[in-house]
Structure formats: C-alpha cells, structure tokens
Design a protein around this motif. Structure first.
Motif, PDB file in Angstrom:
ATOM      1  N   HIS A  75      -8.947   0.950  -4.994  1.00  0.00           N
ATOM      2  CA  HIS A  75      -8.943   1.506  -6.343  1.00  0.00           C
ATOM      3  C   HIS A  75      -9.613   2.880  -6.354  1.00  0.00           C
ATOM      4  O   HIS A  75      -9.157   3.799  -7.044  1.00  0.00           O
ATOM      5  CB  HIS A  75      -9.662   0.558  -7.302  1.00  0.00           C
ATOM      6  N   THR A  78      -7.226   5.357  -4.777  1.00  0.00           N
ATOM      7  CA  THR A  78      -6.147   5.733  -5.683  1.00  0.00           C
ATOM      8  C   THR A  78      -6.603   6.823  -6.646  1.00  0.00           C
ATOM      9  O   THR A  78      -5.904   7.817  -6.877  1.00  0.00           O
ATOM     10  CB  THR A  78      -5.674   4.507  -6.473  1.00  0.00           C
ATOM     11  N   GLN A 137      -9.257   2.539 -13.647  1.00  0.00           N
ATOM     12  CA  GLN A 137      -7.890   2.501 -14.153  1.00  0.00           C
ATOM     13  C   GLN A 137      -7.760   3.277 -15.461  1.00  0.00           C
ATOM     14  O   GLN A 137      -6.748   3.943 -15.701  1.00  0.00           O
ATOM     15  CB  GLN A 137      -7.452   1.044 -14.335  1.00  0.00           C
ATOM     16  N   SER A 140      -7.739   6.864 -14.563  1.00  0.00           N
ATOM     17  CA  SER A 140      -6.482   7.218 -13.911  1.00  0.00           C
ATOM     18  C   SER A 140      -5.294   7.135 -14.847  1.00  0.00           C
ATOM     19  O   SER A 140      -4.166   7.441 -14.438  1.00  0.00           O
ATOM     20  CB  SER A 140      -6.253   6.303 -12.697  1.00  0.00           C
ATOM     21  N   THR A 142      -4.078   4.347 -15.982  1.00  0.00           N
ATOM     22  CA  THR A 142      -3.338   3.143 -15.635  1.00  0.00           C
ATOM     23  C   THR A 142      -3.730   2.022 -16.580  1.00  0.00           C
ATOM     24  O   THR A 142      -4.926   1.779 -16.785  1.00  0.00           O
ATOM     25  CB  THR A 142      -3.647   2.717 -14.186  1.00  0.00           C
ATOM     26  N   VAL A 144      -4.901  -1.399 -17.993  1.00  0.00           N
ATOM     27  CA  VAL A 144      -5.729  -2.436 -17.385  1.00  0.00           C
ATOM     28  C   VAL A 144      -5.056  -3.777 -17.568  1.00  0.00           C
ATOM     29  O   VAL A 144      -4.822  -4.231 -18.688  1.00  0.00           O
ATOM     30  CB  VAL A 144      -7.133  -2.465 -18.012  1.00  0.00           C
ATOM     31  N   PRO A 165      -1.250   0.862  -6.753  1.00  0.00           N
ATOM     32  CA  PRO A 165      -1.330   1.219  -8.159  1.00  0.00           C
ATOM     33  C   PRO A 165      -0.069   0.822  -8.898  1.00  0.00           C
ATOM     34  O   PRO A 165       1.033   0.915  -8.380  1.00  0.00           O
ATOM     35  CB  PRO A 165      -1.503   2.743  -8.103  1.00  0.00           C
ATOM     36  N   THR A 166      -0.240   0.363 -10.129  1.00  0.00           N
ATOM     37  CA  THR A 166       0.896  -0.117 -10.916  1.00  0.00           C
ATOM     38  C   THR A 166       1.604   0.998 -11.655  1.00  0.00           C
ATOM     39  O   THR A 166       2.574   0.753 -12.346  1.00  0.00           O
ATOM     40  CB  THR A 166       0.389  -1.154 -11.936  1.00  0.00           C
ATOM     41  N   SER A 167       1.066   2.241 -11.515  1.00  0.00           N
ATOM     42  CA  SER A 167       1.678   3.333 -12.247  1.00  0.00           C
ATOM     43  C   SER A 167       2.935   3.852 -11.563  1.00  0.00           C
ATOM     44  O   SER A 167       3.694   4.604 -12.164  1.00  0.00           O
ATOM     45  CB  SER A 167       0.672   4.475 -12.401  1.00  0.00           C
TER      46      SER A 167
END
Length: 707
Positions: A75, A78, A137, A140, A142, A144, A165-167
């Motif tokens: 994390h 990222t 997050q 960033s 992103t 949560v 990362p989920t972005s």
C-alpha cells in the motif's frame, strides 16, 4: 523439520539477520528521503529512490515469506508510485502519514523477529494498520473497501494475494522466464520469485520448461535448468511488473507480453514457446520487455558482523602488545639483524592496525541525519518552527563511539528544542525570525572529535539556575559562583528549571546522565550560553576506544602516555636550573608557569600533582600539549618516544580519577596511565576547588587496569 534437516530452512535462518539489517538501512533511507522531499518537492531522483526503498523492503520480505510486511508495504509502495508519477503531491499531512507508515513497517519487522515487546496487543496493532491503509487509500483517491466478515487469517491471506490497487483495471500478461545456469549458486530461489508475483496478482496456467534439463548422469545439482511460462492477471502496469524482477535481472532472461497481442487459438491465448524468443508469434508486433542490468558499481561492499570485527580488534591489541615486548627484547640483545627484523614486523603491525581500525570508522553524518525526524516531530508537538542545519557530517569516528553517543545527542537536541528555542510569537517579540535554527556540527581537533549543538534561542537564564540551585541545596544560599560554574549546575543529578512536567522535560532526569555517558566514553562536555541569543554545547570525544598513537613519558618509576595528536612540542624547563627563579616554585596543586616565545605557558608537575615519591632529576622537560584551542605544559622526567597504545579501561576504584582516561600494558609488562588531555588542561589552567582527592601511589598503579 529442523533447519539441519531442511536445507532451505537453514538457508533462510542464516540469511534473515542480513535481511533485517538491510531493511533497517532502507527504512532509514526512506525516512531521510521523505524529509528531504519536504524541502525539494518534485525532485525526481529523490522520488525514484524513495520508491526503490519501499520496493526493496517489500521484495526482500516476500522472498522470506513475511506476508504481513509485503501486504502493508504494498500500500505504501502504491502511494509512492503515484507520488513519483506526479498524480499525487507531497503535502505536510501526506509526509506525516508516510512517516507513520515507515514506523509501522519497522513494527512489523520487529514482530517478525520476535522483538515486538512483552504485552503487545495484536488487535490494536491490526486496527492501527487498517487505519493507515485507509488513510493511504484516501490520499491516493482510492475508495476504501469495507472489511469483509472473515477470520483474521483469511483476511491476511486475501490481503497478500489481492494487494494490487483497485483503481486500475486487471490486465492479462504472458510472462516467460529462463533462469541462468548459476542462479542457484548465486543464492536465488525461483519459487520465491513466483511467490512474490502472487502478492501482486494471480498466476494462471503455470508451465515448467524442461527443454534444457540434461540426462541424469550429466546433471549438476548446483546448476539451474528451469524455465517457466504462465499467464499473469494483475492490476499492476508494465513498469511495476518489471520492477518485480529487479532482484534477478542478472540471473534470468525475461519476456513480458500483453496477452491481448498473442495469437488466439481455440484453447485460449498462446504462450511463448521460449522465454525472450523472437520466434514468438507476437514478437514482431509487440517488442519484448527486457529488464536491463544496472551498470557495474565501482565500489563493492561486504557485510561483516560487528562481533567478528570486535574480535579482530581485540586480537590486534594483543598483537601490538606482543610486538612491543619483542621489540624491547631485541633492543636488549643489541643484535642488528634481530633489531631490523623486529622493526619490519612493527611497521607491518602498525599498517595492519591502521587498516583494521579504519574498518570501524563511520561518518557521524549518519547519526546526525536521524535527528531530522526528531526535530520535525518535536517542533510540531511544541508548536515551534525549527530549521535543522548539519555540517561536518563526513567527520569519521569509531562505530562503537557513534553507537554510544546517539542517546546523549538525542537528549541534547530535544532539550534545545524544548528549553532553548522559543515559539514563533516569542521570537518575533524578541526581534528574531519566527523560525528558530538548531545546528549540529562536527570536526576533528588534536586526535579528538568535537561535536557542537547550537541553538539561537533564549539562552540559559543564570539567575534562574542559581535560584533553583539555592533552593535544592546545590549551592549555599547567597553564594554567587562565576558564570561558568553556574552553567555547570545544569549537569547536577535531578536538576531541572522546567515549571511543569511534560513529555519532554521537567522530571530532572537527563543532563546528568548525558554527562556521565559522555565521560564513560573518555569524553567531556562543556556549555556556553548568552542570554537572549542562544546556547552552545560542545562534546569532545576520542576517535577510537581501542588503539591510539601515544607519546610515552616517565616520572620517577611511573610511566604515562599522552595522545600523540595532542603533543605540540617538547621544551627544556630551564627554570629548574635556577632554583631562585619564580617559575620553579610550584603551588599547592603542582602548578607553575614558563615563558615560551614571549607567552606565559601554564605548567603542571605530574610529580607534585599525584604525589609521586621519587627524587627529582637535575633536569626536566616540559611536554607542550593542546586542548580545545588552549596550550599548557606538563613537567616530566624522561621522554620515551612514540608508542602504539592499546587502551585498557581503569579499574572500578579509579574510574573517577580526574585527568585519566585509561591505562595500557607496555611490552615489558609495566602499566602506564593514559591522560585525558582535556581534563588535565583544566587542572593545569585552574586549580581544583577541593584539591586532588585521589592520588595513587606508584605501588597502586598496577591495580588500575581492568582485565
């Protein structure tokens, strides 16, 4: 299975200490880079180095199966990747968050090696890490994700396998690996790389390439013949995947291809038939991403355990003593060939000594740099604006001295921030800039190192110190000591001028410990202050605690050693030839003066100072020494020349003996005391208030050595 039964477990157990040591270095680098970026925002080199530090920690932790470290550091990595790409800006709050994350990585490493401390609350630690991840997050951009209702072990497992990362959308890559024949010899485990890749995504359809595997009779068990090809699903982009192979770029051929570019078939995307092969059906249209090896470094380094180096230094000390004994015996025989051979041996021993001691010399700037974080956080806690200036960071001294001076320096820095520097409002009222300045500097002088901590704050209020000393009985009420003596009162045990107890001060513990710790290193500490302008604390330390070049002298039957770097010159004390001369008269403390090139030079007689019982010679010499910019003389009977000196600590009974810093064993077995030239300077230039309470007789000198 024990490490003896499992070779891999044994290898990991042996390599873990080196990993933890390197991880500590990377964490220190990460902290210093963040603090530098606060002043140089947007510096691409610093941003790249910052990302590499986090990536190195994550990658190395993955090789050792430290999944919790990998998951959390991912994390951080990222966020740092977005920072170096310019998609995020480093604000004060973001920098503080990243510094907290750095501290959390250290806590995870401490837990991994069983140093979390007794009573550590794992639930609290897990909640703290979840809070930091959520904050990262948010920074960033992103969203949560809510924590799923599952067991802790399942949560950790998912975090390790789904840390991308989920972005970014998931992409499919085709990867081919062809390991070099020396990969295993170089300490690389191919399976560890696959486990690390799983922390960033998902491996699909793994195939082992065995075309290079020879016949059993020709197989070398230490050679690597493996290759892999597989599909890889990950949200990481191509540069991030390439970074994953940074540890094996010299031992592996790598091809990374987008799966969408591969020739489709009924069975799915076609895999490359050979790693990095230009015959792949998609190679003509999509270039193969090769991870280039870094340029060869001009300098090479090797890690050595500190206790092994200490053992070598101890043996070297015994070698120096034995060499001195052999030299003495050779002189007694008066055989020219034996003298020449021993002279050559002594020269070689000296070269070995200098080279070995140099191995333990480290720049003090590494210690100074650690205080950037302390100054930053403490100043924020106190509501002050402080700029830290460092000079002389390249000044080198013994590693053992550096390690033991760190805590006293930390207290002095925090003390300067708390007591010395004012708040911005107070500084402006006093006509000063709102931002205070704290300076750490170091330099060499006369075989010692001088460390100075200076602040431009309010200075020490002497009257307040004196009133507190009267109230505590440290000074008789109504007595007005000189300014220098008043300043020294702050080193009294339990002394404090703080009005209230805080996290930083007010408990009366600290300055006395600082002085005792410095004196335990054969050092000294002096303080100077101008009220309203600031304070300066000067620490003088020896460069090494092991072996020094000394100058051997004799007084009666006793032998003494002075550090050679402190010796300026030797003159004859002509006053002893004229008993009626004023210079020949000694006061109660063995002091006199001589004229040296039109200047008055204070001189102290060792015979009178330490009550040495022997008849004075017809002629004596004066050894001119320099300490802290001042010169003084020491009256001695005989000059015995340069001497390689192995420092031995004093026995417990004589550790408080003023003017002495240690002892040494000569080649003939005699014991010689080593003088602390700074303390002796104070004795020579100003008489002690209560005289010399401890005066060892010549018969007591052998008992001074602590074995």
């Amino acid at each position: 299975m024990t490490p003896d039964q499992d070779p891999d477990a044994g290898f990991i157990a042996a390599a873990l200490p080196a990993f933890y040591s390197e991880a500590e270095e990377q964490l220190e680098a990460l902290e210093q880079l963040l603090l530098q970026l606060e002043d140089e925002a947007g510096n691409r080199q610093l941003l790249d180095a910052l990302f590499r530090s986090a990536h190195t920690i994550k990658g190395s932790a993955g090789l050792f199966g430290l999944d919790a470290v990998v998951a959390f550091t991912h994390h951080v990595e990222t966020a740092l990747d977005l920072l170096r790409e310019g998609r995020l800006q480093l604000s004060g709050a973001f920098s503080t968050l990243l510094l907290r994350c750095k501290d959390e990585i250290r806590s995870l490493l401490d837990e991994a090696r069983g140093q979390a401390g007794p009573g550590a609350d794992t639930a609290v630690a897990a909640a703290r890490r979840a809070e930091l991840v959520a904050a990262l997050q948010i920074q960033s951009g992103t969203p949560v994700a809510p924590a799923p209702e599952q067991s802790q072990s399942q949560s950790q497992s998912r975090e390790v396998s789904e840390t991308a990362p989920t972005s970014s959308p998931t992409q499919l890559w085709q990867i081919g690996l062809n390991f070099g024949v020396d990969a295993l010899r170089n300490g690389f485990d191919p399976l560890a790389l696959l486990n690390y890749l799983r922390s960033m995504g998902r491996i699909v359809g793994l195939q082992c390439l065995s075309e290079r595997l020879p016949e059993l009779a020709a197989l070398d068990p230490e050679s690597c013949y493996l290759g892999f090809r597989f599909d890889y699903e990950s949200q990481a982009d191509l540069p991030a995947i390439e970074q994953a192979f940074s540890f094996v770029r010299d031992d592996c051929e790598i091809s990374i291809l987008p799966a969408a570019s591969a020739a489709a078939s009924d069975d799915g995307p076609a895999l490359p038939t050979a790693p990095a092969s230009t015959s792949s059906p998609c190679a003509a249209d999509f270039p193969v991403a090769k991870v280039a090896a870094p340029p060869a470094e001009e300098q090479r380094f090797i890690r050595v355990q500190a206790d092994r180096l200490d053992a070598v230094i101890n043996l070297l000390g015994e070698l120096v003593t034995a060499s001195a004994g052999a030299q003495l015996l050779a002189r007694q025989t008066r055989q020219s060939e034996l003298l020449a051979a021993n002279g050559q041996i002594s020269q070689l021993v000296e070269e070995i000594r200098n080279g070995t001691l140099q191995l333990r010399m480290v720049p003090i700037g590494e210690t100074f740099s650690r205080f950037r974080r302390i100054v930053r956080d403490t100043a924020a806690e106190l509501g002050k604006e402080v700029a830290l200036e460092i000079s002389g960071g390249g000044t080198e001294l013994d590693k053992s001295v550096v390690e033991r001076i760190a805590d006293p320096l930390m207290h002095l820095v925090r003390n300067g921030l708390d007591h010395g520097l004012e708040t911005p409002a107070e500084r402006q009222l006093a006509g000063k800039p709102a931002q205070g300045r704290l300076t750490l500097s170091a330099r060499h002088e006369a075989g010692s190192i001088l460390i100075n901590i200076h602040d431009d704050g309010r200075g020490i209020k002497r009257q307040k110190v004196l009133e507190r000393a009267w109230a505590r009985g440290l000074v008789e009420p109504g007595v007005q000591p000189c300014d220098a003596d008043i300043l020294q009162l702050i080193f009294a045990p339990g002394f404090s001028t703080a009005e209230a107890v805080t996290n930083l001060s007010g408990r009366g513990v600290g300055m006395d410990v600082v002085r005792s710790n410095i004196e335990a290193l054969r050092g000294s500490v002096q303080i100077a202050s101008t009220e309203g302008q600031g304070s300066s604390i000067e620490i003088r330390l020896p460069l090494t605690l092991a072996i020094i070049d000394g100058f051997l002298v004799g007084v009666g039957n006793s032998k003494f050693i002075f550090p050679l770097d402190a010796v300026v010159e030797v003159i004859e004390d002509r006053a002893t030839l004229n008993p009626a001369g004023a210079a020949s008269r000694l006061d109660a403390h063995g002091r006199s003066v001589v004229e040296l090139r039109g200047q008055v030079l204070p001189v102290v007689s060792l015979r009178a100072l330490y009550a040495l019982e022997s008849l004075p010679p017809e002629r004596v010499s004066v050894l001119v020494l320099q300490s802290g910019g001042r010169r003084y003389g020491v009256q001695v009977d005989t000059l015995l020349g340069q001497h390689q000196t192995v420092i031995k600590p004093l026995g417990r009974m004589f550790r408080s003996l003023r003017g002495m810093s240690g002892s040494s064993i000569l080649g003939n077995g005699e014991v010689a005391l080593i003088f602390d030239v700074n303390s002796l300077c104070q004795l020579a230039c100003s008489p002690p208030k209560a005289g010399i309470a401890q005066r060892p007789s010549p018969s007591a000198i052998p008992s001074l050595v602590q074995n």
